[in-house]
Design an enzyme around this catalytic site. Structure first.
Site, PDB file in Angstrom:
ATOM      1  N   SER A  38      -4.314   2.593   0.907  1.00  0.00           N
ATOM      2  CA  SER A  38      -4.178   2.832   2.342  1.00  0.00           C
ATOM      3  C   SER A  38      -3.672   4.239   2.617  1.00  0.00           C
ATOM      4  O   SER A  38      -4.337   5.211   2.257  1.00  0.00           O
ATOM      5  CB  SER A  38      -3.270   1.755   2.951  1.00  0.00           C
ATOM      6  OG  SER A  38      -3.408   1.719   4.358  1.00  0.00           O
ATOM      7  N   ASP A 182      -8.603  -2.789   4.181  1.00  0.00           N
ATOM      8  CA  ASP A 182      -7.417  -2.154   3.606  1.00  0.00           C
ATOM      9  C   ASP A 182      -7.137  -2.628   2.179  1.00  0.00           C
ATOM     10  O   ASP A 182      -7.096  -3.828   1.903  1.00  0.00           O
ATOM     11  CB  ASP A 182      -6.212  -2.461   4.494  1.00  0.00           C
ATOM     12  CG  ASP A 182      -5.017  -1.571   4.230  1.00  0.00           C
ATOM     13  OD1 ASP A 182      -4.590  -1.493   3.064  1.00  0.00           O
ATOM     14  OD2 ASP A 182      -4.505  -0.978   5.186  1.00  0.00           O
TER      15      ASP A 182
END
Length: 299
Positions: A38, A182
């Site tokens: 991320s 993610d």
């Protein structure tokens, strides 16, 4: 082989940038392998190039307009405190368009390509340094690792973007027949992957406190409650990843240097406050400096 691992954490990535700046500039560490999840995936290409000042400028100037083309949040300030609420109009538009997510982050995709050039990509790809970002294959319910050496510029920029997409508040992306989001949903702190790729010493930046005994303030509407619940789930993923990473490190005799945040930086890491992010960057630098001095004293 020395590696740098940076966990997910949205705007808290500014703290990780400060830690990395100290390690790179003061200790002169040269990393053979950098892994990010991320927000960590946004940091590592620039850190690998040694462009600390550039990534500092990026992190301390970013705001929601550079992340979202459809922002599901509204930030209000009451008595000096930021309150995050739902952007009802944007969310309703997403429902009417039959979208799967509350918001979309195509602006971030554009911003990644503007800030990470083709020339920088080529320099990294031809170097001895290896860059790996973590993504979650939601369709197959598994983690995948995307190495810069396996892709061309456009593809790798997309994998960085996908690694950051905190579904369902950001874009859900289809690639090769699978839906991706993610990387933190499957591996928030990819320590074990660094070990499997040959790392013998790893600096790990974890964008949470090592121990947090302060009770959370739970959201007062379904939307903010969902944000809180996702945060709780990711906390559990993080603890699992670190536990597994420590076991793998012990088994392979790998040295781990863990850098946690000394305080709870924010309750919503999808809110990008420039002034706070500048503060967090400097706090990260000071924290790494203090920790390094303590480690030297204990030797």
């Amino acid at each position: 082989m020395r590696a740098l691992v940076i966990s997910g954490g949205g705007s808290k990535g500014a703290f990780a940038g400060g830690v990395a700046q100290y390690l790179i500039e003061q200790h002169q560490y040269q990393y053979d392998l950098l892994l990010g999840t991320s927000t960590g995936s946004l940091l590592i290409p620039h850190l690998a190039l040694g462009k600390v000042n550039k990534i500092y400028d990026i992190y301390t100037s970013v705001d929601e307009h550079k992340i979202f083309n459809v922002n599901p949040f509204v930030v209000k300030v009451r008595n000096g405190v930021e309150i995050v609420t739902i952007n009802h109009m944007n969310v309703l538009r997403q429902f009417f368009k039959k979208k799967r997510t509350f918001g979309e982050s195509k602006q971030l995709r554009r911003y990644i390509r503007e800030s990470f050039t083709k020339e920088e990509f080529a320099a990294l790809k031809s170097s001895q340094c290896n860059i790996v970002v973590t993504v979650t294959n939601i369709s197959r319910n598994e983690v995948e690792y995307k190495c810069i050496r396996d892709f061309e510029y456009e593809e790798f920029c997309d994998w960085i973007w996908i690694s950051c997409n905190y579904v369902p508040f950001m874009s859900l992306v289809e690639r090769n027949g699978s839906l991706y989001g993610d990387g933190g949903f499957s591996n928030l702190v990819p320590i074990r992957e660094a070990i499997q790729r040959g790392a013998t010493e790893i600096d790990v930046v974890v964008l949470e406190m090592e121990t947090n005994r302060t009770p959370k303030v739970i959201g007062k509407n379904p939307f903010s409650l969902m944000v809180d619940l996702f945060g709780t789930l990711l906390d559990q993923v993080e603890k699992h990843d670190i536990t597994i990473g420590k076991l793998a490190a012990k088994n392979k005799n790998v040295k781990l240097n863990l850098y946690y945040t000394p305080t709870s930086l924010t309750t919503n890491a999808l809110i990008f406050n420039k002034e706070k992010m500048k503060q967090w960057w400097h706090e990260g630098y000071e924290y790494a400096q203090n920790k390094s001095e303590l480690m030297s004293e204990n030797k």
